[in-house]
Motif scaffolding. Structure first.
Motif, mmCIF file in Angstrom:
data_model
loop_
_atom_site.group_PDB
_atom_site.id
_atom_site.type_symbol
_atom_site.label_atom_id
_atom_site.label_comp_id
_atom_site.label_asym_id
_atom_site.label_seq_id
_atom_site.Cartn_x
_atom_site.Cartn_y
_atom_site.Cartn_z
ATOM 1 N N SER A 169 0.832 -1.208 0.000
ATOM 2 C CA SER A 169 0.000 0.000 0.000
ATOM 3 C C SER A 169 0.863 1.254 0.000
ATOM 4 O O SER A 169 1.785 1.385 0.806
ATOM 5 C CB SER A 169 -0.915 0.011 1.229
ATOM 6 N N GLN A 170 0.530 2.187 -0.875
ATOM 7 C CA GLN A 170 1.302 3.425 -1.012
ATOM 8 C C GLN A 170 0.624 4.622 -0.365
ATOM 9 O O GLN A 170 1.255 5.657 -0.170
ATOM 10 C CB GLN A 170 1.535 3.719 -2.501
ATOM 11 N N ASN A 171 -0.647 4.498 -0.023
ATOM 12 C CA ASN A 171 -1.357 5.610 0.596
ATOM 13 C C ASN A 171 -2.532 5.077 1.394
ATOM 14 O O ASN A 171 -2.755 3.860 1.452
ATOM 15 C CB ASN A 171 -1.833 6.624 -0.460
ATOM 16 N N PHE A 172 -3.265 5.992 2.009
ATOM 17 C CA PHE A 172 -4.353 5.596 2.894
ATOM 18 C C PHE A 172 -5.440 4.844 2.136
ATOM 19 O O PHE A 172 -5.962 3.832 2.596
ATOM 20 C CB PHE A 172 -4.929 6.839 3.576
ATOM 21 N N ARG A 173 -5.785 5.341 0.952
ATOM 22 C CA ARG A 173 -6.838 4.693 0.163
ATOM 23 C C ARG A 173 -6.453 3.252 -0.156
ATOM 24 O O ARG A 173 -7.238 2.321 0.021
ATOM 25 C CB ARG A 173 -7.101 5.451 -1.137
ATOM 26 N N GLU A 174 -5.240 3.066 -0.651
ATOM 27 C CA GLU A 174 -4.790 1.715 -0.996
ATOM 28 C C GLU A 174 -4.741 0.816 0.237
ATOM 29 O O GLU A 174 -5.042 -0.378 0.152
ATOM 30 C CB GLU A 174 -3.410 1.767 -1.654
ATOM 31 N N SER A 175 -4.354 1.372 1.362
ATOM 32 C CA SER A 175 -4.228 0.553 2.571
ATOM 33 C C SER A 175 -5.576 -0.001 3.009
ATOM 34 O O SER A 175 -5.692 -1.186 3.356
ATOM 35 C CB SER A 175 -3.588 1.356 3.714
ATOM 36 N N ILE A 176 -6.639 0.817 2.970
ATOM 37 C CA ILE A 176 -7.943 0.320 3.421
ATOM 38 C C ILE A 176 -8.511 -0.689 2.418
ATOM 39 O O ILE A 176 -9.169 -1.654 2.803
ATOM 40 C CB ILE A 176 -8.945 1.468 3.691
ATOM 41 N N GLU A 177 -8.244 -0.460 1.131
ATOM 42 C CA GLU A 177 -8.703 -1.416 0.126
ATOM 43 C C GLU A 177 -7.973 -2.747 0.264
ATOM 44 O O GLU A 177 -8.577 -3.822 0.205
ATOM 45 C CB GLU A 177 -8.498 -0.836 -1.274
ATOM 46 N N LYS A 235 0.430 4.490 10.282
ATOM 47 C CA LYS A 235 1.493 5.135 9.505
ATOM 48 C C LYS A 235 0.913 6.214 8.600
ATOM 49 O O LYS A 235 1.451 7.316 8.512
ATOM 50 C CB LYS A 235 2.234 4.098 8.663
ATOM 51 N N PHE A 236 -0.226 5.913 7.973
ATOM 52 C CA PHE A 236 -0.828 6.890 7.067
ATOM 53 C C PHE A 236 -1.648 7.932 7.820
ATOM 54 O O PHE A 236 -1.730 9.086 7.393
ATOM 55 C CB PHE A 236 -1.691 6.182 6.029
ATOM 56 N N ILE A 237 -2.268 7.532 8.924
ATOM 57 C CA ILE A 237 -3.043 8.487 9.707
ATOM 58 C C ILE A 237 -2.131 9.556 10.289
ATOM 59 O O ILE A 237 -2.468 10.742 10.317
ATOM 60 C CB ILE A 237 -3.821 7.760 10.835
ATOM 61 N N LYS A 238 -0.966 9.154 10.744
ATOM 62 C CA LYS A 238 -0.019 10.110 11.320
ATOM 63 C C LYS A 238 0.592 11.007 10.250
ATOM 64 O O LYS A 238 1.017 12.117 10.528
ATOM 65 C CB LYS A 238 1.084 9.371 12.078
ATOM 66 N N ALA A 239 0.665 10.484 9.037
ATOM 67 C CA ALA A 239 1.190 11.299 7.938
ATOM 68 C C ALA A 239 0.143 12.330 7.547
ATOM 69 O O ALA A 239 -0.953 12.383 8.101
ATOM 70 C CB ALA A 239 1.537 10.406 6.761
ATOM 71 N N ASP A 240 0.438 13.130 6.585
ATOM 72 C CA ASP A 240 -0.502 14.153 6.147
ATOM 73 C C ASP A 240 -1.506 13.531 5.194
ATOM 74 O O ASP A 240 -1.419 13.692 3.972
ATOM 75 C CB ASP A 240 0.258 15.288 5.457
ATOM 76 N N ILE A 241 -2.503 12.786 5.747
ATOM 77 C CA ILE A 241 -3.421 12.068 4.881
ATOM 78 C C ILE A 241 -4.449 12.983 4.227
ATOM 79 O O ILE A 241 -5.280 12.516 3.464
ATOM 80 C CB ILE A 241 -4.139 10.935 5.647
ATOM 81 N N LEU A 261 -9.089 11.011 0.149
ATOM 82 C CA LEU A 261 -9.877 9.786 0.095
ATOM 83 C C LEU A 261 -11.221 9.967 -0.620
ATOM 84 O O LEU A 261 -11.681 9.102 -1.338
ATOM 85 C CB LEU A 261 -10.114 9.288 1.529
ATOM 86 N N LEU A 262 -11.842 11.143 -0.428
ATOM 87 C CA LEU A 262 -13.184 11.315 -0.980
ATOM 88 C C LEU A 262 -13.256 12.236 -2.197
ATOM 89 O O LEU A 262 -14.235 12.227 -2.914
ATOM 90 C CB LEU A 262 -14.124 11.884 0.107
ATOM 91 N N LYS A 276 -16.833 13.533 6.935
ATOM 92 C CA LYS A 276 -15.900 13.772 5.830
ATOM 93 C C LYS A 276 -14.561 14.276 6.335
ATOM 94 O O LYS A 276 -13.505 13.906 5.782
ATOM 95 C CB LYS A 276 -16.518 14.781 4.844
ATOM 96 N N ALA A 277 -14.567 15.093 7.366
ATOM 97 C CA ALA A 277 -13.311 15.610 7.911
ATOM 98 C C ALA A 277 -12.462 14.467 8.486
ATOM 99 O O ALA A 277 -11.236 14.461 8.351
ATOM 100 C CB ALA A 277 -13.591 16.642 9.001
ATOM 101 N N ILE A 278 -13.129 13.494 9.097
ATOM 102 C CA ILE A 278 -12.410 12.336 9.644
ATOM 103 C C ILE A 278 -11.831 11.504 8.516
ATOM 104 O O ILE A 278 -10.667 11.095 8.550
ATOM 105 C CB ILE A 278 -13.347 11.499 10.525
ATOM 106 N N ARG A 279 -12.642 11.248 7.488
ATOM 107 C CA ARG A 279 -12.162 10.430 6.375
ATOM 108 C C ARG A 279 -11.020 11.100 5.616
ATOM 109 O O ARG A 279 -10.122 10.439 5.102
ATOM 110 C CB ARG A 279 -13.316 10.115 5.421
ATOM 111 N N LEU A 280 -11.054 12.419 5.532
ATOM 112 C CA LEU A 280 -10.009 13.138 4.827
ATOM 113 C C LEU A 280 -8.759 13.321 5.682
ATOM 114 O O LEU A 280 -7.746 13.821 5.202
ATOM 115 C CB LEU A 280 -10.537 14.516 4.380
ATOM 116 N N GLY A 281 -8.843 12.949 6.938
ATOM 117 C CA GLY A 281 -7.695 13.101 7.809
ATOM 118 C C GLY A 281 -7.524 14.506 8.354
ATOM 119 O O GLY A 281 -6.484 14.851 8.912
ATOM 120 N N ILE A 282 -8.563 15.362 8.195
ATOM 121 C CA ILE A 282 -8.491 16.724 8.709
ATOM 122 C C ILE A 282 -8.511 16.718 10.229
ATOM 123 O O ILE A 282 -7.831 17.507 10.883
ATOM 124 C CB ILE A 282 -9.653 17.567 8.147
ATOM 125 N N ILE A 283 -9.319 15.827 10.809
ATOM 126 C CA ILE A 283 -9.320 15.594 12.254
ATOM 127 C C ILE A 283 -9.205 14.105 12.503
ATOM 128 O O ILE A 283 -9.499 13.296 11.621
ATOM 129 C CB ILE A 283 -10.587 16.164 12.939
#
Length: 393
Positions: A160-168, A313-319, A324-325, A385-392
């Motif tokens: 997985s290279q990013n958050f989207r790929e990791s959840i898939e 790893k991805f949540i801590k990064a600038d996701i 994602l959306l 949406k803010a949670i999914r985008l990693g804003i919070i």
């Protein structure tokens, strides 16, 4: 080269033991609190925790007195176990209690050492080796089958290279490497009070992502997230939850919408941080009831741990950049993010205004602008949406 690698890995184990030995008094206190909590709840497998913690305390006390051989320690824990119980420990019970012990070790190190995160791999390696020697006698051992599944799963999700790929990849891996058909992944937020749908494999993905449910509305999950409490000491239940009939334990609207029969809920957790960050729901298809095979539990627990470490790893990064959306870059001001956090916590406009020393009109303007920026229909959707985008978080 093989001897050099073996020597290096041996030193990692030795470093972990020496580090734990330095803080053995703190560990003894933390493990003692956990043991008392287990006894208070009449946990059937408390003997596993008690044996391992007693062995570790005894061994750590001897570390500074004499040179030690790490493999002597591993041999001793295996020999003493069989001498006392004359049987192999149940895999799911062993992994569960080793997780509790490891979590406590990380907690102690984090409270004492600023760079404790750098020690995580060696400490985790130590507890993994303990699990290995207590469960496996030979490569032909039947118990090794679930180890193969874990290896395959880890090799799959690590790409997985990013958050989207990791959840898939996580959802696909749970269904492909284990005997399940459907998988839905959720992230817990607001101190584990809300479950946010992230992705569905062989579920309707849009319907999964529309879910934002209070955990208290699912008692079987709420009770399990923090199942063991004693004198303010909290432990998480990392074991999978089997639900024989969804209609008895889940909200009716979800049972009907997804045609749920039997299912298993697997915690997604991070040992280093001692917390559960989400969960996976697994079943064998629409309306299908099945009995649980507990031999799957060790693999499920390891899958949950690997998933937690990857997602963190991805949540801590600038996701935010993982979008994602949406494909549009969304940048919010610190004040807007503060307001979103308050909305996620359930604050009203008046309460948000009071906490931020703003007028209610100003807060309403902020909320209206945020809803437009996130293309959200209401405040709940803003938070989701803010949670999914990693804003919070």
């Amino acid at each position: 080269m093989s001897k050099s690698l073996n020597h290096h890995l041996d030193n990692l184990l030795i470093d972990a033991v020496k580090m734990l030995a330095i803080y053995q008094d703190d560990l003894l206190k933390e493990w003692g609190l956990m043991l008392q909590s287990l006894k208070n709840t009449n946990k059937k497998s408390v003997a596993v925790f008690e044996f391992i913690s007693d062995f570790l305390v005894s061994f750590l006390r001897s570390v500074n007195d004499q040179p030690f051989d790490i493999y002597r320690m591993l041999d001793e824990i295996q020999d003493q176990w069989f001498a006392q119980f004359q049987r192999r420990p149940e895999p799911e019970a062993l992994i569960f209690h080793l997780n509790l012990l490891e979590n406590a070790a990380h907690k102690v190190l984090k409270s004492r050492i600023t760079y404790s995160s750098k020690l995580h791999p060696s400490v985790h390696y130590l507890f993994s080796k303990m699990s290995e020697v207590m469960l496996f006698h030979s490569e032909k051992d039947n118990y090794s089958i679930w180890k193969d599944a874990v290896i395959l799963f880890n090799e799959w999700i690590i790409r997985s290279q990013n958050f989207r790929e990791s959840i898939e990849n996580i959802c696909f891996g749970f269904g492909y490497f284990l005997p399940f058909k459907r998988c839905a992944l959720f992230k817990f937020t607001n101190q584990e009070s809300i479950g946010i749908g992230l992705f569905g494999h062989h579920f309707n993905n849009d319907e999964v992502q529309a879910i934002a449910e209070k955990i208290t509305n699912i008692p079987v999950l709420s009770e399990s997230l923090v199942k063991l409490k004693s004198q303010g000491h909290e432990m998480k239940n990392f074991q999978p939850i089997y639900i024989s009939s969804a209609e008895n334990d889940l909200p009716e609207r979800y049972v009907k919408k997804f045609d749920l029969g039997s299912l298993i809920i697997v915690p997604i957790y991070v040992p280093e941080e001692g917390k559960i960050i989400g969960g996976v729901i697994l079943d064998q298809g629409q309306g299908i009831h099945f009995t649980v095979d507990t031999s799957l539990f060790p693999a499920l627990m390891k899958f949950g741990q690997s998933s937690g470490e990857l997602l963190t790893k991805f949540i801590k990064a600038d996701i935010k950049k993982q979008d994602l959306l949406t494909d549009d870059s969304i940048s919010l001001s610190p004040r807007e993010i503060e307001i979103i956090k308050l909305l996620a916590d359930g604050a009203s406009t008046a309460e948000a205004a009071l906490k931020l020393y703003l007028s209610e009109f100003t807060v309403r303007d902020y909320i209206s602008n945020i809803m437009k920026r996130l293309n959200a229909q209401n405040r709940t959707e803003v938070a989701v949406k803010a949670i999914r985008l990693g804003i919070i978080d």
